[in-house]
Design a protein around this motif. Structure first.
Motif, PDB file in Angstrom:
ATOM      1  N   TYR A  47     -47.431 -15.364 -57.723  1.00 18.17           N
ATOM      2  CA  TYR A  47     -46.157 -15.758 -58.351  1.00 18.17           C
ATOM      3  C   TYR A  47     -46.120 -17.334 -58.493  1.00 18.17           C
ATOM      4  O   TYR A  47     -46.667 -18.020 -57.847  1.00 18.17           O
ATOM      5  N   ALA A  48     -45.546 -17.530 -59.725  1.00 20.74           N
ATOM      6  CA  ALA A  48     -45.432 -19.002 -60.160  1.00 20.74           C
ATOM      7  C   ALA A  48     -44.185 -19.560 -59.840  1.00 20.74           C
ATOM      8  O   ALA A  48     -43.116 -18.980 -60.302  1.00 20.74           O
ATOM      9  N   LEU A  49     -44.121 -20.488 -58.752  1.00 18.14           N
ATOM     10  CA  LEU A  49     -42.948 -20.879 -58.348  1.00 18.14           C
ATOM     11  C   LEU A  49     -42.695 -22.373 -58.501  1.00 18.14           C
ATOM     12  O   LEU A  49     -43.845 -23.083 -58.899  1.00 18.14           O
ATOM     13  N   THR A  50     -41.676 -23.091 -58.101  1.00 16.90           N
ATOM     14  CA  THR A  50     -41.485 -24.446 -57.918  1.00 16.90           C
ATOM     15  C   THR A  50     -41.071 -24.838 -56.477  1.00 16.90           C
ATOM     16  O   THR A  50     -40.194 -24.149 -55.954  1.00 16.90           O
ATOM     17  N   ALA A  51     -42.274 -25.673 -55.995  1.00 21.15           N
ATOM     18  CA  ALA A  51     -41.897 -26.130 -54.596  1.00 21.15           C
ATOM     19  C   ALA A  51     -41.398 -27.218 -54.586  1.00 21.15           C
ATOM     20  O   ALA A  51     -41.684 -28.136 -55.599  1.00 21.15           O
ATOM     21  N   ASP A  52     -40.796 -27.731 -53.477  1.00 26.23           N
ATOM     22  CA  ASP A  52     -40.147 -29.174 -53.404  1.00 26.23           C
ATOM     23  C   ASP A  52     -41.217 -29.813 -52.494  1.00 26.23           C
ATOM     24  O   ASP A  52     -41.601 -29.329 -51.396  1.00 26.23           O
ATOM     25  N   ASN A  53     -41.798 -31.021 -52.800  1.00 25.77           N
ATOM     26  CA  ASN A  53     -42.494 -31.930 -51.909  1.00 25.77           C
ATOM     27  C   ASN A  53     -41.389 -32.701 -51.264  1.00 25.77           C
ATOM     28  O   ASN A  53     -40.759 -33.332 -51.755  1.00 25.77           O
ATOM     29  N   ILE A  54     -41.349 -32.448 -49.837  1.00 22.95           N
ATOM     30  CA  ILE A  54     -40.598 -32.861 -49.085  1.00 22.95           C
ATOM     31  C   ILE A  54     -40.738 -34.432 -48.710  1.00 22.95           C
ATOM     32  O   ILE A  54     -40.038 -35.107 -48.686  1.00 22.95           O
ATOM     33  N   THR A  55     -42.146 -34.536 -48.858  1.00 21.26           N
ATOM     34  CA  THR A  55     -42.367 -36.166 -48.563  1.00 21.26           C
ATOM     35  C   THR A  55     -41.846 -36.992 -49.704  1.00 21.26           C
ATOM     36  O   THR A  55     -41.455 -38.352 -49.590  1.00 21.26           O
ATOM     37  N   THR A 106     -35.375 -13.874 -57.517  1.00 21.54           N
ATOM     38  CA  THR A 106     -35.449 -15.375 -57.900  1.00 21.54           C
ATOM     39  C   THR A 106     -37.113 -15.694 -58.244  1.00 21.54           C
ATOM     40  O   THR A 106     -37.389 -16.462 -59.005  1.00 21.54           O
ATOM     41  N   ALA A 107     -38.057 -14.816 -57.560  1.00 20.02           N
ATOM     42  CA  ALA A 107     -39.486 -15.227 -57.801  1.00 20.02           C
ATOM     43  C   ALA A 107     -39.922 -14.458 -59.386  1.00 20.02           C
ATOM     44  O   ALA A 107     -40.815 -14.879 -59.775  1.00 20.02           O
ATOM     45  N   GLY A 108     -39.094 -13.627 -59.725  1.00 22.07           N
ATOM     46  CA  GLY A 108     -39.568 -12.925 -60.866  1.00 22.07           C
ATOM     47  C   GLY A 108     -40.475 -12.179 -60.745  1.00 22.07           C
ATOM     48  O   GLY A 108     -41.338 -11.747 -59.668  1.00 22.07           O
ATOM     49  N   ALA A 109     -41.160 -11.777 -61.993  1.00 22.95           N
ATOM     50  CA  ALA A 109     -42.338 -10.822 -61.847  1.00 22.95           C
ATOM     51  C   ALA A 109     -43.400 -11.704 -61.420  1.00 22.95           C
ATOM     52  O   ALA A 109     -43.729 -12.745 -62.108  1.00 22.95           O
ATOM     53  N   PRO A 110     -44.473 -11.168 -60.727  1.00 26.82           N
ATOM     54  CA  PRO A 110     -45.842 -11.937 -60.715  1.00 26.82           C
ATOM     55  C   PRO A 110     -46.554 -12.032 -62.017  1.00 26.82           C
ATOM     56  O   PRO A 110     -46.251 -11.213 -62.819  1.00 26.82           O
ATOM     57  N   VAL A 111     -47.435 -13.118 -62.075  1.00 29.98           N
ATOM     58  CA  VAL A 111     -48.032 -13.340 -63.248  1.00 29.98           C
ATOM     59  C   VAL A 111     -49.674 -12.830 -62.809  1.00 29.98           C
ATOM     60  O   VAL A 111     -49.867 -12.804 -61.992  1.00 29.98           O
ATOM     61  N   PRO A 135     -40.014 -21.801 -51.339  1.00 30.45           N
ATOM     62  CA  PRO A 135     -38.708 -20.961 -51.441  1.00 30.45           C
ATOM     63  C   PRO A 135     -39.119 -19.615 -50.715  1.00 30.45           C
ATOM     64  O   PRO A 135     -40.190 -19.016 -50.819  1.00 30.45           O
ATOM     65  N   LEU A 136     -37.925 -19.132 -50.237  1.00 29.03           N
ATOM     66  CA  LEU A 136     -38.171 -17.713 -49.634  1.00 29.03           C
ATOM     67  C   LEU A 136     -38.202 -16.782 -50.530  1.00 29.03           C
ATOM     68  O   LEU A 136     -37.869 -16.966 -51.842  1.00 29.03           O
ATOM     69  N   PHE A 137     -38.873 -15.613 -50.321  1.00 29.04           N
ATOM     70  CA  PHE A 137     -39.295 -14.507 -51.308  1.00 29.04           C
ATOM     71  C   PHE A 137     -37.775 -13.867 -51.425  1.00 29.04           C
ATOM     72  O   PHE A 137     -37.081 -13.446 -50.747  1.00 29.04           O
ATOM     73  N   SER A 138     -37.695 -13.572 -52.720  1.00 34.40           N
ATOM     74  CA  SER A 138     -36.614 -12.882 -53.318  1.00 34.40           C
ATOM     75  C   SER A 138     -37.353 -12.229 -54.439  1.00 34.40           C
ATOM     76  O   SER A 138     -37.399 -12.954 -55.344  1.00 34.40           O
ATOM     77  N   ALA A 139     -37.471 -10.929 -54.668  1.00 34.01           N
ATOM     78  CA  ALA A 139     -37.755 -10.367 -55.874  1.00 34.01           C
ATOM     79  C   ALA A 139     -36.898 -10.772 -57.166  1.00 34.01           C
ATOM     80  O   ALA A 139     -37.527 -11.195 -58.202  1.00 34.01           O
ATOM     81  N   GLY A 163     -36.842 -16.805 -67.381  1.00 32.55           N
ATOM     82  CA  GLY A 163     -36.622 -18.054 -66.807  1.00 32.55           C
ATOM     83  C   GLY A 163     -37.420 -18.781 -66.064  1.00 32.55           C
ATOM     84  O   GLY A 163     -37.784 -19.897 -66.153  1.00 32.55           O
ATOM     85  N   LYS A 164     -37.958 -18.284 -64.874  1.00 34.83           N
ATOM     86  CA  LYS A 164     -39.029 -18.826 -63.979  1.00 34.83           C
ATOM     87  C   LYS A 164     -40.202 -19.237 -64.458  1.00 34.83           C
ATOM     88  O   LYS A 164     -40.639 -20.571 -64.408  1.00 34.83           O
ATOM     89  N   THR A 165     -40.875 -18.549 -65.483  1.00 32.63           N
ATOM     90  CA  THR A 165     -42.202 -18.754 -66.045  1.00 32.63           C
ATOM     91  C   THR A 165     -41.883 -19.964 -67.102  1.00 32.63           C
ATOM     92  O   THR A 165     -42.605 -20.917 -67.376  1.00 32.63           O
ATOM     93  N   ARG A 166     -40.786 -20.103 -67.631  1.00 28.01           N
ATOM     94  CA  ARG A 166     -40.189 -21.035 -68.792  1.00 28.01           C
ATOM     95  C   ARG A 166     -40.103 -22.457 -67.914  1.00 28.01           C
ATOM     96  O   ARG A 166     -40.621 -23.291 -68.406  1.00 28.01           O
ATOM     97  N   GLU A 167     -39.783 -22.270 -66.795  1.00 35.78           N
ATOM     98  CA  GLU A 167     -39.397 -23.448 -65.882  1.00 35.78           C
ATOM     99  C   GLU A 167     -40.698 -23.999 -65.357  1.00 35.78           C
ATOM    100  O   GLU A 167     -40.970 -25.060 -65.477  1.00 35.78           O
TER     101      GLU A 167
END
Length: 166
Positions: free
Chosen positions: A41-49, A20-25, A14-18, A133-137
């Motif tokens: 940053y703990a994110l959820t990426a989409d596996n396009i494949t 939506t990215a939340g606080a860094p871990v 995902p594009l960086f946005s303070a 929220g983001k880290t809970r996800e």
């Protein structure tokens, strides 16, 4: 259970946005007899494949807008998909951790590979920070509904393993 990400597949970070990215871990580890730490940053990426999602940790200096001059910044290594994120091919630039040799709970890490934290440092950090929220996800992506005693059972399966390179 999602299939593990494999070399050659494409992911969308995902594009960086303070906001939506939340606080860094903060990831702490010991290397060469000295204490080390770095922000991710703990994110959820989409596996396009495959159409599935994958937990993705990115070093803060490779993701924050203020660090775009870094030659390894996501804007320099990924292909921009307008309004969505950066497409990356899974290759030896990325590392991964997982629960077992079958690839269960595989996650991706994009950082300076000179860093040598154990895999469990990322899981401990994401699960231990599961108050937002983001880290809970992220904790849910690792199979932890409510962080508790089960965390230790999962950690025991991977304690002491370094990240692998694709």
């Amino acid at each position: 259970m999602p299939s593990p990400v494999e070399s050659g597949q494409e992911i969308l970070v995902p594009l960086f946005s303070a906001e939506t990215a939340g606080a860094p871990v903060h990831v702490n580890w010991q290397q060469n007899l000295s204490q080390r730490k770095a922000d991710y940053y703990a994110l959820t990426a989409d596996n396009i494949t495959t159409g599935e999602q994958v937990p993705f940790f990115i070093a803060a200096e490779y993701y924050k807008t203020s660090t775009q001059a870094n030659p390894n910044h996501i804007t320099k290594v990924g292909k921009l998909v307008d309004g969505e994120g950066y497409k990356l091919k899974v290759n030896d630039r990325l590392q991964y951790g997982q629960k077992n040799t079958e690839g269960e709970l595989r996650f991706i890490v994009y950082h300076d590979k000179e860093r040598k934290p154990y895999q469990h440092r990322f899981i401990e950090t994401a699960v231990g920070s599961a108050t937002e929220g983001k880290t809970r996800e992220m904790a849910k992506a690792f199979g932890f509904g409510a962080a508790g005693d089960q965390i230790m059972d999962h950690l025991k399966a991977i304690v002491g393993d370094y990240l692998n390179t694709f």
